[in-house]
Structures are given as C-alpha cells and as structure tokens.
Design a protein around this motif. Structure first.
Motif, mmCIF file in Angstrom:
data_model
loop_
_atom_site.group_PDB
_atom_site.id
_atom_site.type_symbol
_atom_site.label_atom_id
_atom_site.label_comp_id
_atom_site.label_asym_id
_atom_site.label_seq_id
_atom_site.Cartn_x
_atom_site.Cartn_y
_atom_site.Cartn_z
ATOM 1 N N MET A 1 0.806 -1.430 0.134
ATOM 2 C CA MET A 1 0.236 -0.176 -0.437
ATOM 3 C C MET A 1 0.606 1.418 0.020
ATOM 4 O O MET A 1 1.670 0.910 0.774
ATOM 5 C CB MET A 1 -0.796 -0.008 1.017
ATOM 6 N N ALA A 2 0.478 2.547 -0.623
ATOM 7 C CA ALA A 2 1.382 3.868 -0.527
ATOM 8 C C ALA A 2 -0.077 4.691 -0.794
ATOM 9 O O ALA A 2 -1.129 4.646 -0.720
ATOM 10 C CB ALA A 2 1.892 3.863 -2.005
ATOM 11 N N ARG A 3 0.604 5.689 0.201
ATOM 12 C CA ARG A 3 -0.114 6.821 0.067
ATOM 13 C C ARG A 3 0.325 7.823 -1.269
ATOM 14 O O ARG A 3 1.321 7.969 -1.170
ATOM 15 C CB ARG A 3 -0.086 7.561 1.686
ATOM 16 N N GLU A 44 -6.075 12.404 -0.062
ATOM 17 C CA GLU A 44 -4.717 11.323 0.257
ATOM 18 C C GLU A 44 -5.742 10.512 -0.002
ATOM 19 O O GLU A 44 -6.882 9.761 0.313
ATOM 20 C CB GLU A 44 -5.576 11.520 1.908
ATOM 21 N N ASP A 46 -5.428 5.912 -0.429
ATOM 22 C CA ASP A 46 -4.473 4.814 0.084
ATOM 23 C C ASP A 46 -4.430 3.925 -0.724
ATOM 24 O O ASP A 46 -5.631 3.951 -1.391
ATOM 25 C CB ASP A 46 -5.064 4.040 1.577
ATOM 26 N N ASP A 48 -2.703 0.380 -3.705
ATOM 27 C CA ASP A 48 -2.425 -0.814 -3.886
ATOM 28 C C ASP A 48 -1.261 -0.470 -4.286
ATOM 29 O O ASP A 48 -0.969 0.521 -5.687
ATOM 30 C CB ASP A 48 -3.439 -1.376 -5.138
ATOM 31 N N ASP A 49 -0.115 -1.300 -4.691
ATOM 32 C CA ASP A 49 1.188 -0.895 -5.329
ATOM 33 C C ASP A 49 1.110 -0.794 -6.881
ATOM 34 O O ASP A 49 2.094 -1.003 -7.822
ATOM 35 C CB ASP A 49 2.431 -1.999 -4.536
ATOM 36 N N ARG A 76 3.463 10.896 -5.054
ATOM 37 C CA ARG A 76 3.533 9.849 -3.785
ATOM 38 C C ARG A 76 4.357 9.684 -2.602
ATOM 39 O O ARG A 76 5.407 10.657 -2.508
ATOM 40 C CB ARG A 76 4.438 8.254 -4.734
#
Lengths: 77, 222
Positions: A1-3, A44, A46, A48-49, A76
């Motif tokens: 996960m990435a913000r 913002e 969240d 998936d990669d 990112r």
C-alpha cells in the motif's frame, strides 16, 4: 500500500471567488499583507502498489479534478 | 412522444420537469439513475437539484451514474437531451457540453425571475421559439457561472451555439452573459435557469418556459 496525495487547484485564469472571500476575511482577524488566497482541494488516497502513475493521473483527471477549470498535482508519499 | 426525466439522489425538479412535459402534450417517463435503461424514450430531460449533495463538484458524481452511459450513447445518435441547472452541470461534467459551471462571482445563491434572450432556434429544444425572443423564467443556483477557455467561447459564439443569454444584468458572472449552450448538432442543450418552473402563470412568473418542451415534440429522431 502507498499513500498518494492529489492536490487540485483552480486554473490561474479562473476567477477564484472563494479565495477572494477568504482574502477579504483575513482583514477581519487583523492580518494585513496577504495579497491573494487561492482555494483548492487536497485528496489522500491509499492505493495498492499495483496502481501505476498513469492510473493515478487518470483518477485525478477524470474524477478528482475537472480539467476545464482545474489543474492537479499527484504526489506519492 | 415519450420524454424521460432522470431522478438522481438529490434531484429536486424531476416532478416539475415531468409536469412541463405533460403540459407540452408529451408523455413523461421516470428514469432512475442506477438503471442502464432509457425505456425507449424519444428524448431525455436531466433536471435540476443537488445530485449527490454536490459532492466533489456539482454534477461530477451524477455524470458517472449508470444511466448517463445510456444518455451519452443516445446523444451521440442524435437523441434530444436537455439539462436544466444541475442537469446542465451534469451534462458538462459528462462531456456532452463544453465548459463548466463555477461558483457565482458574487458568492451568493441567486434566486430570482430572470429575463433571457433565446439566441438560437436551431436546436431541438428551441425550434418552436422565435429568434431573439425574450422569456422570463426562474433562476436558482449558486454555481451557475459559465466558464470555458477563450477558444471554446469563440467557437460557441461563432457556431451559434449560445442558445440563451442573460438580460437585465448578469446574475453570476457567466462569460459573455451565457445562460445556456448547445452541442454542435443542436440536439443537446443545457441552461442554468428553469423553464420547467415557468409553464403556467398560476405557479410561475410566466408560461414562457413551455416553448422548450413543445419545441422537442417536432425534433424526435425518426
């Protein structure tokens, strides 16, 4: 996960009447010297990669922002 | 003729739009935002209100509703589509009409009877009017300021696609006093003021708005 952060702003040539109202209100709390305020939106996400940059720009350009009147920046974290 | 009237969550003016359709002598058909089905109608009205509470931007979420896929396909085939107020915002967000509607330059929600000039009768929704005809219909919106880049406005003006213009003072800062526009083929029309609220002097300032709904009677496809 990435913000991921997407910032959406009215285009420079679009009159930002909300920002103008904020500018005027600053005088009422005793602040001088702010010549301009422009108001936008901050998202913002969240994600998936697996979500690539092209998809992020599609998210921003097709839904989060209206390209007719708004610009956006995808970051990112 | 059967004319669909779409209801989204937050739509307000679907009942008056259906009533205007009936006054014009057509049959109104209720359409639901979540359906992929236009029920075989000959034209569609996207009415006013606050679909999805104006979340994100006015009309943005509604423009992605399942029924709008069908409306876009039908519009490309030439079906007449009229967007009123929030419906105009939805059609712009859906890409069926150019430009966008921004917050009123005076910041206030404007609610008043508004004089307009019908600038073009070459559309599916103004064919029964006379060019230059002045009409009086209610305007009630907080985000009605039509904006587009200079090239788009020049193209709209040059191609006669400015269909309605504000008279007696610009209520919201719209570019070139533009109150309503059409698609290139004249089949899709959007405007901020509310013709469906001006179909009977008993309940509105005039019956001037009826001409939009009688115009489309002669404009159905085949």
């Amino acid at each position: 996960m990435a913000r991921v952060v997407v910032d959406v702003m009215p285009k420079p040539e679009i009159l930002d009447v909300q920002g103008q109202a904020v500018t005027r209100a600053l005088g009422r709390i005793g602040v001088a010297g702010v010549t301009e305020v422009r108001q936008g939106k901050h998202f913002e996400l969240d994600v998936d990669d697996a979500i690539d940059d092209a998809t992020l720009h599609r998210i921003a350009g097709e839904l989060l922002a209206n390209p007719v009147i708004e610009d956006w920046v995808v970051t990112r974290k | 003729m059967r004319i669909g009237v779409i209801t989204f969550p937050g739509t307000l003016d679907d009942v008056d739009a259906a009533r205007a359709v009936r006054y014009a002598g057509a049959e109104p058909v209720s359409l639901w935002h979540a359906d992929h089905d236009l029920a075989g109608v000959d034209a569609v009205v996207v009415p006013g209100g606050f679909s999805y509470g104006d979340y994100l931007r006015a009309g943005a979420i509604a423009s992605l509703a399942p029924i709008m896929t069908e409306v876009k396909d039908a519009a490309r085939r030439g079906m007449p589509v009229l967007g009123i107020c929030n419906g105009f915002q939805i059609l712009c967000e859906a890409g069926l009409l150019p430009g966008a509607l921004a917050r009123n330059s005076g910041l206030h929600f404007v609610c008043r009877d508004q004089r307009l000039r019908i600038e073009s009768t070459a559309t599916a929704w103004t064919g029964a009017a006379t060019a230059g005809q002045e009409i009086l219909v209610p305007l009630k919106s907080g985000e009605g300021r039509f904006v587009a880049d200079a090239d788009t406005v020049a193209r709209l003006e040059g191609e006669g696609r400015v269909v309605f213009r504000y008279l007696g003072g610009n209520p919201n800062g719209a570019l070139a006093d533009i109150a309503g526009i059409s698609s290139a083929d004249g089949r899709v029309v959007g405007l901020m003021p509310h013709p469906e609220h001006a179909i009977d002097p008993l309940t509105g300032p005039s019956d001037d708005g009826l001409v939009l709904f009688t115009s489309v009677l002669g404009a159905a496809v085949g």
